[in-house]
Design a protein around this motif. Sequence first.
Motif, PDB file in Angstrom:
ATOM      1  N   PRO A  52     -10.787  27.720   7.701  1.00 10.17           N
ATOM      2  CA  PRO A  52      -9.769  26.659   7.652  1.00 10.17           C
ATOM      3  C   PRO A  52     -10.417  25.302   7.451  1.00 10.17           C
ATOM      4  N   LEU A  53      -9.658  24.355   6.891  1.00  7.36           N
ATOM      5  CA  LEU A  53     -10.127  22.978   6.786  1.00  7.36           C
ATOM      6  C   LEU A  53     -10.263  22.368   8.177  1.00  7.36           C
ATOM      7  N   GLN A  54     -11.100  21.351   8.280  1.00 12.07           N
ATOM      8  CA  GLN A  54     -11.305  20.713   9.577  1.00 12.07           C
ATOM      9  C   GLN A  54     -10.006  20.139  10.119  1.00 12.07           C
ATOM     10  N   ASN A  55      -9.227  19.504   9.239  1.00  9.50           N
ATOM     11  CA  ASN A  55      -7.938  18.928   9.629  1.00  9.50           C
ATOM     12  C   ASN A  55      -6.811  19.743   8.988  1.00  9.50           C
ATOM     13  N   ARG A  56      -5.900  20.225   9.813  1.00 11.12           N
ATOM     14  CA  ARG A  56      -4.835  21.108   9.328  1.00 11.12           C
ATOM     15  C   ARG A  56      -4.016  20.482   8.202  1.00 11.12           C
ATOM     16  N   THR A  57      -3.738  19.182   8.288  1.00 10.99           N
ATOM     17  CA  THR A  57      -2.805  18.562   7.339  1.00 10.99           C
ATOM     18  C   THR A  57      -3.464  18.137   6.037  1.00 10.99           C
ATOM     19  N   ASP A  58      -4.773  18.388   5.901  1.00 10.72           N
ATOM     20  CA  ASP A  58      -5.484  17.974   4.692  1.00 10.72           C
ATOM     21  C   ASP A  58      -5.358  18.979   3.549  1.00 10.72           C
ATOM     22  N   SER A  59      -4.684  20.089   3.770  1.00  8.86           N
ATOM     23  CA  SER A  59      -4.491  21.059   2.696  1.00  8.86           C
ATOM     24  C   SER A  59      -3.737  20.424   1.537  1.00  8.86           C
ATOM     25  N   ARG A  60      -4.014  20.920   0.353  1.00  8.41           N
ATOM     26  CA  ARG A  60      -3.251  20.460  -0.818  1.00  8.41           C
ATOM     27  C   ARG A  60      -1.841  21.056  -0.759  1.00  8.41           C
ATOM     28  N   LEU A  61      -0.921  20.394  -1.427  1.00  6.28           N
ATOM     29  CA  LEU A  61       0.471  20.824  -1.468  1.00  6.28           C
ATOM     30  C   LEU A  61       0.953  20.819  -2.907  1.00  6.28           C
ATOM     31  N   MET A  62       1.408  21.959  -3.380  1.00 11.90           N
ATOM     32  CA  MET A  62       2.061  22.024  -4.686  1.00 11.90           C
ATOM     33  C   MET A  62       3.562  22.091  -4.458  1.00 11.90           C
ATOM     34  N   VAL A  63       4.283  21.168  -5.066  1.00  8.00           N
ATOM     35  CA  VAL A  63       5.741  21.125  -4.941  1.00  8.00           C
ATOM     36  C   VAL A  63       6.345  21.721  -6.211  1.00  8.00           C
ATOM     37  N   VAL A  64       7.184  22.750  -6.030  1.00  9.78           N
ATOM     38  CA  VAL A  64       7.781  23.461  -7.157  1.00  9.78           C
ATOM     39  C   VAL A  64       9.288  23.258  -7.148  1.00  9.78           C
ATOM     40  N   ASN A  65       9.812  22.736  -8.231  1.00 13.31           N
ATOM     41  CA  ASN A  65      11.260  22.631  -8.402  1.00 13.31           C
ATOM     42  C   ASN A  65      11.783  24.015  -8.780  1.00 13.31           C
ATOM     43  N   LYS A  66      12.590  24.618  -7.898  1.00  8.86           N
ATOM     44  CA  LYS A  66      12.995  26.008  -8.106  1.00  8.86           C
ATOM     45  C   LYS A  66      13.958  26.173  -9.281  1.00  8.86           C
ATOM     46  N   GLU A  67      14.582  25.073  -9.712  1.00  8.92           N
ATOM     47  CA  GLU A  67      15.514  25.153 -10.842  1.00  8.92           C
ATOM     48  C   GLU A  67      14.792  24.992 -12.176  1.00  8.92           C
TER      49      GLU A  67
ATOM     50  N   ARG B  29      -7.999  24.822  -8.996  1.00  5.60           N
ATOM     51  CA  ARG B  29      -8.888  25.211  -7.895  1.00  5.60           C
ATOM     52  C   ARG B  29      -8.243  25.045  -6.523  1.00  5.60           C
ATOM     53  N   TYR B  30      -6.983  25.409  -6.434  1.00  5.34           N
ATOM     54  CA  TYR B  30      -6.345  25.477  -5.115  1.00  5.34           C
ATOM     55  C   TYR B  30      -7.005  26.587  -4.302  1.00  5.34           C
ATOM     56  N   ARG B  31      -6.896  26.489  -2.975  1.00  6.90           N
ATOM     57  CA  ARG B  31      -7.417  27.513  -2.069  1.00  6.90           C
ATOM     58  C   ARG B  31      -6.292  28.496  -1.737  1.00  6.90           C
ATOM     59  N   PHE B  32      -6.598  29.794  -1.764  1.00  9.22           N
ATOM     60  CA  PHE B  32      -5.578  30.826  -1.650  1.00  9.22           C
ATOM     61  C   PHE B  32      -5.597  31.534  -0.295  1.00  9.22           C
ATOM     62  N   PHE B  33      -4.447  32.120   0.041  1.00  5.25           N
ATOM     63  CA  PHE B  33      -4.207  33.022   1.167  1.00  5.25           C
ATOM     64  C   PHE B  33      -4.186  32.306   2.518  1.00  5.25           C
ATOM     65  N   SER B  34      -4.521  32.993   3.582  1.00  3.98           N
ATOM     66  CA  SER B  34      -4.213  32.548   4.945  1.00  3.98           C
ATOM     67  C   SER B  34      -4.715  31.152   5.284  1.00  3.98           C
ATOM     68  N   PHE B  35      -5.955  30.841   4.944  1.00  9.94           N
ATOM     69  CA  PHE B  35      -6.526  29.529   5.254  1.00  9.94           C
ATOM     70  C   PHE B  35      -6.461  28.593   4.048  1.00  9.94           C
ATOM     71  N   GLY B  36      -5.624  28.931   3.070  1.00 15.18           N
ATOM     72  CA  GLY B  36      -5.570  28.180   1.831  1.00 15.18           C
ATOM     73  C   GLY B  36      -4.558  27.062   1.837  1.00 15.18           C
ATOM     74  N   ASP B  37      -4.229  26.605   0.642  1.00 14.80           N
ATOM     75  CA  ASP B  37      -3.313  25.484   0.460  1.00 14.80           C
ATOM     76  C   ASP B  37      -1.857  25.942   0.506  1.00 14.80           C
TER      77      ASP B  37
END
Length: 342
Positions: free
Chosen positions: A19-34, A329-337
């Motif tokens: 995991p990243l040192q700080n939980r909230t530092d993960s990247r966030l991808m925002v997807v418009n579902k429409e 280069r997003y991080r995947f799965f449990s400890f990912g983005d």
Amino acid sequence: MKVDLFDFHLPEELIAQVPLQNRTDSRLMVVNKETGELKHDIFKNISEYLREGDCLVLNDTKVLPARLFGVKKDTGAKIEVLLLKQLEGDKWETLVKPAKRVKEGTELDFGDGLLTAVCTGTSEHGGRVLEFSYEGIFYELLDRLGEMPLPPYIKEQLDDRDRYQTVYAREPGSAAAPTAGLHFTEELLNEVREKGVHVTFITLHVGLGTFRPVSVDDVLEHDMHAEFYMITEGTARLLNQVRRNGGRIITVGTTSTRTLETIASENNGTFIESSGWTNIFIYPGYQFKAIDGMITNFHLPKSTLIMLVSALAGRENILHAYNTAVNERYRFFSFGDAMLII
């Protein structure tokens, strides 16, 4: 519908091992579902995408330190046990390695006699039913003797077991973490509340079926595992009120999503206090009855989880998002983005 439709190429080095040192530092991808439109951000900014009157629904299950290392009483042979599900009293459905050494009547010893067990039968997928004996409190012994059951794709040791636990975990019973919630801190949740967003909790105890690959070629032939859920009267009342007032229901994770969709499907789109077992399988073509959006992580190729998010945002939109995540280069799965579908 072929399982191969949900495949994508994932370089192994993108699977987050720690995991990243700080939980909230993960990247966030925002997807418009429409539209499928994508935006790149940081998770600490999640409240910017929520509105006053919305409701954020989180799964407060707590991961058990469910991996035990012991020996056979008669031979001293080493045995590894993974607790999956409490059946009744001190009987548990488990996975045992090596399973061939543990037959009905086999006695096991953990912690030099602090905890013992006898095999009383078998379960599906080669599992074993174990009945435990001990003095004191079972969960305290488990906390002392057990290790966190990290997913098989994580090879690194976890220095701090609390990092595979959400900050709001309180109901023991999971064999795996509801990982979309790992990005939150208490401070971030308070920031969300201060914006006028409701924050509430359900419980779904995550089973190891989450990590089992889909072994059939056709999606419709997949047999979904069952998991135990609970929702309180207060949460049900709040969700109905949010819906009446025009607010959006945003789930944190596929587990929260499956719980709410199970309840809404059984109650004409409304929510009631309830508990039980759900094996709901959500894939494209499913009509959502409970949620308007969700926060989730990036999932395994050809998994039931990528099928679920594809049902919400469209398969082509999700595969485009995943391929973009690989390229970026997003991080995947449990400890990912994280991904927000809204």
